[in-house]
Enzyme design. Structure first.
Site, short mmCIF file in Angstrom:
data_model
loop_
_atom_site.label_atom_id
_atom_site.label_comp_id
_atom_site.label_asym_id
_atom_site.label_seq_id
_atom_site.Cartn_x
_atom_site.Cartn_y
_atom_site.Cartn_z
N ASP A 12 -6.43 9.80 -2.75
CA ASP A 12 -5.50 10.49 -3.63
C ASP A 12 -5.93 10.15 -5.05
O ASP A 12 -5.85 9.00 -5.47
CB ASP A 12 -4.08 9.98 -3.33
CG ASP A 12 -3.02 10.55 -4.27
OD1 ASP A 12 -3.39 11.17 -5.30
OD2 ASP A 12 -1.83 10.35 -3.98
N GLN A 95 -5.02 7.41 -8.44
CA GLN A 95 -4.07 6.54 -7.71
C GLN A 95 -4.73 5.58 -6.72
O GLN A 95 -4.43 4.40 -6.70
CB GLN A 95 -3.05 7.42 -6.95
CG GLN A 95 -2.06 6.64 -6.11
CD GLN A 95 -1.08 7.55 -5.36
OE1 GLN A 95 -0.16 8.08 -5.95
NE2 GLN A 95 -1.29 7.72 -4.07
N GLY A 104 -20.92 -0.87 -3.22
CA GLY A 104 -21.72 -0.77 -2.00
C GLY A 104 -21.03 -0.10 -0.83
O GLY A 104 -21.68 0.46 0.04
N ASN A 105 -19.68 -0.18 -0.78
CA ASN A 105 -18.94 0.41 0.34
C ASN A 105 -17.51 0.66 -0.14
O ASN A 105 -16.90 -0.22 -0.74
CB ASN A 105 -18.95 -0.58 1.52
CG ASN A 105 -18.45 0.04 2.81
OD1 ASN A 105 -17.36 0.59 2.86
ND2 ASN A 105 -19.26 -0.03 3.85
N TYR A 228 2.62 -1.98 -3.91
CA TYR A 228 2.73 -0.58 -3.50
C TYR A 228 2.02 0.32 -4.49
O TYR A 228 2.29 0.28 -5.68
CB TYR A 228 4.20 -0.15 -3.40
CG TYR A 228 4.35 1.31 -3.04
CD1 TYR A 228 4.02 1.77 -1.77
CD2 TYR A 228 4.80 2.24 -3.98
CE1 TYR A 228 4.12 3.10 -1.43
CE2 TYR A 228 4.91 3.59 -3.64
CZ TYR A 228 4.58 4.00 -2.36
OH TYR A 228 4.67 5.33 -2.04
N LYS A 231 0.84 5.68 -0.07
CA LYS A 231 0.61 5.44 1.35
C LYS A 231 -0.87 5.64 1.68
O LYS A 231 -1.62 6.24 0.92
CB LYS A 231 1.49 6.36 2.18
CG LYS A 231 2.88 5.78 2.43
CD LYS A 231 2.83 4.38 3.06
CE LYS A 231 4.15 3.97 3.67
NZ LYS A 231 4.39 2.52 3.66
N ASP A 232 -1.26 5.18 2.89
CA ASP A 232 -2.67 5.23 3.29
C ASP A 232 -3.12 6.67 3.55
O ASP A 232 -4.25 7.03 3.29
CB ASP A 232 -2.89 4.42 4.57
CG ASP A 232 -2.21 3.06 4.49
OD1 ASP A 232 -2.25 2.48 3.39
OD2 ASP A 232 -1.63 2.62 5.50
N ARG A 265 8.51 7.70 -1.40
CA ARG A 265 8.15 6.38 -1.93
C ARG A 265 7.52 5.47 -0.88
O ARG A 265 7.56 4.25 -1.00
CB ARG A 265 9.38 5.70 -2.56
CG ARG A 265 9.95 6.53 -3.71
CD ARG A 265 11.22 5.98 -4.30
NE ARG A 265 11.73 6.92 -5.30
CZ ARG A 265 11.30 6.98 -6.55
NH1 ARG A 265 10.38 6.15 -6.98
NH2 ARG A 265 11.79 7.88 -7.39
P1 13P Z 1 1.32 9.41 -1.68
O1 13P Z 1 0.99 8.13 -0.96
O2 13P Z 1 1.00 10.62 -0.85
O3 13P Z 1 0.70 9.45 -3.03
O4 13P Z 1 2.90 9.47 -1.85
C1 13P Z 1 3.49 8.51 -2.65
C2 13P Z 1 4.96 8.66 -2.81
O5 13P Z 1 5.54 7.79 -3.42
C3 13P Z 1 5.68 9.82 -2.26
O6 13P Z 1 7.06 9.78 -2.57
MG MG Z 2 0.09 10.55 -4.51
MG MG Z 3 -0.86 11.23 -0.21
#
Ligand code: 13P
Ligand code: MG
Ligand code: MG
Ligand code: 13P
Length: 365
Positions: A12, A95, A104-105, A228, A231-232, A265
């Site tokens: 992202d 982000q 390297g990775n 935080y 998300k993955d 979130r």
């Molecule tokens: P993402 O991990 O897709 O960027 O979403 C973050 C988020 O806080 C959604 O409310």
């Molecule tokens: Mg996002």
């Molecule tokens: Mg996302």
């Protein structure tokens, strides 16, 4: 030259609008970069797409997994797209790029990675799953269904090529350890762990002869960043037909919208909705979490496709059920089990609020 590596690397690097989607200019920038890499013979073929606010680089090449040239290409493409995102003031530009410089990775630097190397079969159908607003581990249940559940995959019973079962590689993402389980022999042992997807993730599935069948991204952003950041939003590659489940058997688990962590979130449980690409734009309460599936036939390393596999009315009822479940979960507002349990909230922004209130607590007389 029928030996090929399929790499899906995602990040992202800026949302449009908010966290709901990826702007076309990011896709174009990524396509330009990867087109140049084809001309320079770094990769064989590519397809750029997005699921929600996550930019997806799907690439074929001859360099094997974890190759620094491929990881550098992905990292530099994400950096270039971050510059576009900054110019457009997209939300959360850069982000997922947690490091200042490539080393390297890309593993451990923020992006999610799923890669597999194999010898192309006479026909090589692959399905690539990409999710938004959820975590690594979200593939545990569907991978179990595809490769170990005869109520999902008829081939486990009917097909002589699959009757032996499969081998699962499970990672403990907190302790950085792994274990292998053979199914059906060790089904119950496998389920002890993968039923807890926040900690144990199915990294890969193999045939009993050792042929790679599926691989997933298991990078946990919060564990890498120690806070935080988002998300993955993991990805997963599955090979299909012949000694592997048929395409319809690979897709079938997504007719049961299982409950995953993520959504608003990154702090809520909700159902994973299978959608076509044009609906991979989570907006209701930043969700519900989405999954898309692109199908390709690989021919001499070329990605023939994609087909948008969930663009099928056969998944309408799963989507409808998702909306019913989503309504019910939403009515819980800030209460568990819609909100994540306390131990998972450690990896969200809640601890900062708790810290502010810490002085208010006094002993119970
Ligand atoms: P993402 O991990 O897709 O960027 O979403 C973050 C988020 O806080 C959604 O409310
Ligand atoms: Mg996002
Ligand atoms: Mg996302
Ligand atoms: P295989 O020949 O690949 O096992 O395919 C069976 C099938 O097509 C069921 O959909």
């Amino acid at each position: 030259m029928d030996h090929i590596t399929l790499s899906v690397i995602k990040a992202d690097v800026g949302g449009f609008v908010g966290h709901s989607s990826v702007h076309d200019e990011l896709i174009e920038e990524a396509e330009d970069r990867l087109e140049a890499a084809v001309k320079e013979d770094i990769i064989v073929d590519f397809h750029v797409t997005a699921c929600g606010d996550d930019l997806q680089l799907i690439m074929t090449h001859r360099k094997g997994v974890d190759h620094p040239d491929i990881h550098r290409l992905a990292w530099e493409t994400f950096e270039a797209c971050t510059e576009v995102a900054e110019r457009l003031k997209l939300y959360g530009a850069g982000q997922d790029l947690l490091a200042d410089a490539f080393s390297g990775n890309v593993k451990g630097m923020g992006p999610g990675v799923a890669e597999m190397e194999f010898t192309e079969r006479p026909s090589e159908p692959v399905l690539i799953f990409m999710a938004d607003k959820t975590s690594a581990g979200a593939w545990n249940l569907p991978l179990y269904r595809m490769f170990a559940d005869p109520f999902n995959t008829a081939g486990l019973v009917i097909s002589p090529a699959m009757h032996e079962g499969f081998r699962f590689e499970v990672h403990d993402v907190k302790e950085s350890k792994r274990v292998f389980f053979d199914t059906p022999e060790e089904l119950y042992d496998l389920l002890v762990f993968i039923g807890a997807p926040g900690r144990y993730a199915v990294k890969a599935v193999y045939t009993k002869k050792g042929e790679i069948a599926a691989v997933s991204s298991t990078q946990r952003l919060s564990l890498i960043a120690g806070r935080y950041v988002g998300k993955d939003d993991p990805v997963c590659i599955v090979r299909s037909q012949g000694e592997f489940p048929a395409v319809g058997e690979v897709l079938e688990p997504f007719t049961m919208p299982h409950i995953v962590e993520g959504w608003m979130r990154g702090s809520h449980y909700g159902p994973l909705m299978p959608v076509p690409l044009y609906h991979a734009t989570p907006s209701r309460f930043d969700g519900p979490p989405r999954v898309v599936s692109l199908g390709f036939q690989i021919a001499g390393g070329r990605l023939v496709g994609p087909r948008d596999m969930f663009d099928d009315p056969g998944f309408d009822e799963a989507r409808r059920l998702c909306n019913v479940i989503a309504d019910h979960f939403r009515r819980h507002g800030p209460f568990e089990p819609h909100r994540l349990p306390m131990e998972e909230m450690e990896y969200t922004t809640l601890p900062q609020v708790m810290e502010k209130l810490s002085g208010r607590w006094e002993a119970i007389p």
